[in-house]
Design an enzyme around this catalytic site. Structure first.
Site, short mmCIF file in Angstrom:
data_model
loop_
_atom_site.label_atom_id
_atom_site.label_comp_id
_atom_site.label_asym_id
_atom_site.label_seq_id
_atom_site.Cartn_x
_atom_site.Cartn_y
_atom_site.Cartn_z
N GLY A 1 7.08 5.47 6.22
CA GLY A 1 7.57 5.46 7.65
C GLY A 1 6.75 4.89 8.61
N PHE A 2 7.26 4.81 10.05
CA PHE A 2 6.27 4.19 11.07
C PHE A 2 4.95 4.77 11.22
CE2 PHE A 2 5.80 4.44 15.81
CZ PHE A 2 4.89 3.49 15.95
N ASP B 1 8.07 9.13 -0.61
CA ASP B 1 9.38 8.53 0.27
C ASP B 1 10.29 7.75 -0.42
OD1 ASP B 1 10.27 7.01 2.65
OD2 ASP B 1 8.79 7.06 3.70
N TYR C 1 18.95 16.99 15.82
CA TYR C 1 17.59 16.66 15.49
C TYR C 1 16.69 17.39 16.37
CZ TYR C 1 13.54 13.67 15.33
OH TYR C 1 12.26 13.44 14.96
N LYS D 1 14.44 19.93 13.79
CA LYS D 1 12.99 20.11 14.00
C LYS D 1 12.57 21.54 14.26
CE LYS D 1 11.23 16.03 12.65
NZ LYS D 1 10.24 15.89 11.44
#
Ligand code: UDP
Length: 319
Positions: free
Chosen positions: A10-11, A31, A146, A150
């Site tokens: 990912g980023f 991933d 979200y 988390k």
């Protein structure tokens, strides 16, 4: 050192992979997503890339067994997902995190859990300190799934920490830079940039007075590495961010200035873009005392400079 990075393509993950490889460490990625962001590193002799899911528990266990340090970054991120597929967000971010933690606990491997400033929700007390309250809306507003997912991950971290597992929780504040999402999707910077490059009006939600603090990727990665490397970070939550606050309208103006364009700015109703299950966070600013003190990182890259790098990277992408 052997570093396992879930969500390493990912980023944030891909930049963390680069940083650990540069330090001379051996890095394994697990991933499910595309390898686009790590393609440049795939032939590196110290990189192992496994395209699979953290729900493949036999595989996950074998990878955790071999690791010295685990970064758990695999997650479903992006406002469009929170409002379109809350099930996926909750399943990956809560159940997936539990799987990683239980196996890390089995082999006593240190875990850095990458959480988010979304956890604070719309707490009006600015700036957010790590122990501040979480102020969220109704569970009927999908946006909050979200943040909640988390926060559950964080609770699991501290539950395992109580049982002896070394854990560190980091909370990111709007990190941006090359490889961020894709144009037009994901976060505000990529959405505005897509519009700028096509000469379309820039869609500022509401009146644009809502604020964010944008953290350039190189600053975020330094702090993330140190979260795994510094002993003092164990058992802590640390905000990772830049504390310079911008309104979204200022962001749009700054992006126009950096790109030297004259796109119109239009103010749009949030419901038009994200539907009824979205609610904005009016202000988001980190207190970065712990980032400086424990991780030894003071953010260096200013918004204009970071935007220049990011925009240049997107402009050079093959069409
Ligand atoms: N935003 C906007 N126009 C867009 C997309 C986002 O004005 O087309 C605003 C959004 O309302 C929020 C901010 O930009 O206040 C940051 O949104 P983003 O989705 O990047 O992430 P967030 O910080 O809300 O998690």
């Amino acid at each position: 050192m052997k570093v396992l990075i879930t969500g390493g393509s990912g980023f944030l993950g891909s930049h963390l992979v680069d940083a650990f490889l540069k330090r001379g460490d051996e890095v394994t990625i697990i991933d499910t997503g595309s390898d686009l962001k790590i393609r440049h590193a795939l032939s590196h002799p110290k990189l192992h890339y496994v395209k699979d899911s953290i729900f493949n528990l036999v595989l996950l266990e074998s990878l955790i067994l071999k690791a010295d340090l685990i970064y758990h970054m695999a997650a479903v991120v992006g406002v469009e997902h929170y409002v379109e597929d809350p099930y996926k967000v909750l399943n990956v971010n809560v159940n997936g995190t539990q799987r990683v933690l239980e196996l890390a606990f089995k082999y006593n491997k240190k875990v850095v859990f990458t959480s988010t400033s979304e956890v604070y929700g719309r707490n009006p007390k600015i700036p957010f300190k790590e122990d501040d309250d979480r102020v969220l809306g109704s569970t009927r507003i999908d946006r909050w799934c979200y943040s909640t997912s988390k926060a559950c991950g964080e609770h699991f971290c501290f539950a395992y920490h109580k049982m002896g597992l070394p854990v560190v929780v980091v909370r990111y504040f709007n990190v941006y830079g090359p490889r961020l999402d894709k144009l037009d999707v994901g976060r505000v910077i990529t959405i505005f940039l897509g519009q700028i490059l096509r000469g379309e009006p820039i869609t500022v939600i509401g009146d644009g007075s809502q604020t964010r603090c944008f953290t350039y990727i190189s600053d975020a990665i330094k702090a993330t590495m140190n979260a795994g490397l510094k002993k003092e970070a164990v058992g802590k939550i640390v905000n990772i961010g830049n504390d310079k606050e911008y309104t979204i309208l200022e962001l749009a103006e700054t992006m126009k200035k950096v790109c030297k364009v004259k796109n119109k700015i239009v103010f749009v109703n949030q419901e038009k873009i994200y539907g009824k299950s979205y609610e904005d966070v009016p202000r988001r600013v980190p207190n970065i005392t712990l980032q400086k003190k424990i991780l030894g990182v003071t953010p260096k890259v200013k918004l204009e400079e970071g935007l220049r790098e990011t925009i240049a990277w997107f402009k050079n992408l093959p069409k």
